[in-house]
Design a protein around this motif. Sequence first.
Motif, PDB file in Angstrom:
ATOM      1  N   ARG A 157       0.911  -1.279  -0.048  1.00  0.00           N
ATOM      2  CA  ARG A 157      -0.052  -0.075   0.071  1.00  0.00           C
ATOM      3  C   ARG A 157       0.825   1.387  -0.073  1.00  0.00           C
ATOM      4  NH1 ARG A 157      -4.586   1.138   4.534  1.00  0.00           N
ATOM      5  NH2 ARG A 157      -5.562  -0.963   3.545  1.00  0.00           N
ATOM      6  N   ASN A 161       1.009   4.233  -2.732  1.00  0.00           N
ATOM      7  CA  ASN A 161       0.899   5.680  -2.073  1.00  0.00           C
ATOM      8  C   ASN A 161       1.851   6.680  -2.768  1.00  0.00           C
ATOM      9  OD1 ASN A 161      -1.508   5.304  -0.846  1.00  0.00           O
ATOM     10  ND2 ASN A 161      -0.595   5.064   1.125  1.00  0.00           N
ATOM     11  N   SER A 164       1.643   7.408  -6.492  1.00  0.00           N
ATOM     12  CA  SER A 164       0.598   8.426  -6.592  1.00  0.00           C
ATOM     13  C   SER A 164       0.985   9.684  -6.048  1.00  0.00           C
ATOM     14  CB  SER A 164      -0.876   7.963  -6.014  1.00  0.00           C
ATOM     15  OG  SER A 164      -0.799   7.731  -4.643  1.00  0.00           O
ATOM     16  N   HIS A 172       3.028   9.082   4.298  1.00  0.00           N
ATOM     17  CA  HIS A 172       2.786   7.705   4.019  1.00  0.00           C
ATOM     18  C   HIS A 172       3.614   6.829   4.780  1.00  0.00           C
ATOM     19  CE1 HIS A 172       1.056   9.233   0.767  1.00  0.00           C
ATOM     20  NE2 HIS A 172       2.013   9.621  -0.211  1.00  0.00           N
ATOM     21  N   GLU A 193      -6.513   7.150   4.561  1.00  0.00           N
ATOM     22  CA  GLU A 193      -6.391   8.158   4.735  1.00  0.00           C
ATOM     23  C   GLU A 193      -6.780   8.850   5.856  1.00  0.00           C
ATOM     24  OE1 GLU A 193      -8.027  10.653   1.258  1.00  0.00           O
ATOM     25  OE2 GLU A 193      -6.172  10.363   0.864  1.00  0.00           O
ATOM     26  N   GLU A 502      -0.511  -3.709  -5.179  1.00  0.00           N
ATOM     27  CA  GLU A 502      -1.241  -3.021  -4.121  1.00  0.00           C
ATOM     28  C   GLU A 502      -2.802  -3.349  -4.323  1.00  0.00           C
ATOM     29  OE1 GLU A 502      -2.430   1.633  -3.167  1.00  0.00           O
ATOM     30  OE2 GLU A 502      -1.592   1.106  -5.111  1.00  0.00           O
TER      31      GLU A 502
END
Length: 505
Positions: A157, A161, A164, A172, A193, A502
């Motif tokens: 994950r 993050n 992106s 993160h 988030e 992911e």
Amino acid sequence: MPVFAQYDLLVAIVVGFSGLVLFVIRSRKRRLPYPPGPKRLPIVGNLFKIPSQEAWVTYRKWSEEFASDVIHVDVMGAHIFILNSMKSASDLLDKRSSMYSDRPRLTVMQELFGMDYNIAFAPYGSAWRHSRREFRANFRPADLETYQPLEQRAVHRLLGNLLSSPDNFVQHFRHMAGQVILSITYGIDVLPENDPFVADAEKVLQSIAVGTGKEAALLDSIPWLIKMPSWFPGARFKRYAREWRLIVTGAVMTPYDKVKRELASGAATPSVAANIISRLDENSTEEDLWVAKAVPGTMYLGGADTTVSALQTFVLAMTLYPEVQRKAQTEIDQLVGNSRLPEFSDQDGLPYVDAVLKEVLRWHPVTPLAVPHKVMESDTYEGYYIPAGSTVIANAWGMLHDPAVFAEPGQFYPERWLSPGAPAFPNQAFGFGARQCPGRYLARASIWSTMVGILAAFDIEPTEDGPPEEAYSSGFLSYPMPFRCYIRSRSKEVASLVQATESEG
């Protein structure tokens, strides 16, 4: 003379003689000098010589200036002994741990901010030993494999993050660390988030930075200042106490109460907290209740600091030392290829990446001065006197930057760990003796899996402004000062692999 009178006289003589012998012994001990240190002023001692910035560097210089591994500092009559070598730390904190395993009372953190549920700060005694057993029972090295799938999902994950929004890498890291530790301790699945539990942990870390700063240290050394009005110099923490206390206690009690409710309804997810709380009953003692809150609370709040700070140091090092990054990536590419991401099973085949991890922890340890110890009884060491009740500070940074052990210690050089005769691991980064961090094995695993994932998927580079400065905060927990860098996918194929992995997690 009556028999009882003769007995009383005999007792008085024995007690008096014993007292005289004890006085002579203590007097002889007191005649021994304290270790060398900076010149003291009347009454205040070395109060104004305690550095507010990078104290670990100053303490290391004092050791060289006074030609002693142990330095004595006096703050308003309170004795502080600073250990600057691995030998002195081993001799006292490891080999004499029965005498050096207590903690000084941290007035600001524990009395004002309510940090009584942190095992790291707890005094030596039955409750601490009980909590330590519970902690170890859940974090034994042999049991860490059960946490690996969770850690791997969290890393995947994280990589998504970073793909992106790479500029938010620090946030993160916090989310990733929170995802792992909250699941283990409370069975909580964090939000993608803006998770409130992750935010609470960050606030508590901020309170630790405030509560262990130089002004707080003054209150810890002179506890009677706590009785002064809040406007009195050095007592301003009283104005913040209410706010910080709510944050600190809420961060521990909110997830604890959540697990209690879930246990009562039969909906609890397996976790450390659920395991401990489920064993409580009407016969449970106050100590049992304290342990049930303190163990998961310490795991939760302490699980983030080492991981997040170390990962920031890793990114900084890769930005400043691109040749290290390329060498680590080459090792990963040769073993893993480009059809998958690295896994825990690859660790033995990646010795250079493992050396990078060790160097991250050595180069800038998260707690450069560790957590202070307290001497439980008077002691002598190499002809010096250490009175009971003294504070002992182990300068972990100084030990890990000892040029006699680590050549050119300021350089980030993983190869030093691959040389014949190199230390096995920078254990000083995790504390000393019986108070060494019991969660260190999980922290090491989390840092390694995150590092190897980032190295496989991304290139870390300086911005057009040039390499960032190697600058760190000076609190109890030391973090790199905010810096910018570019974190870019190594290829389109790797980016697609990260996205696919992911989504599978």
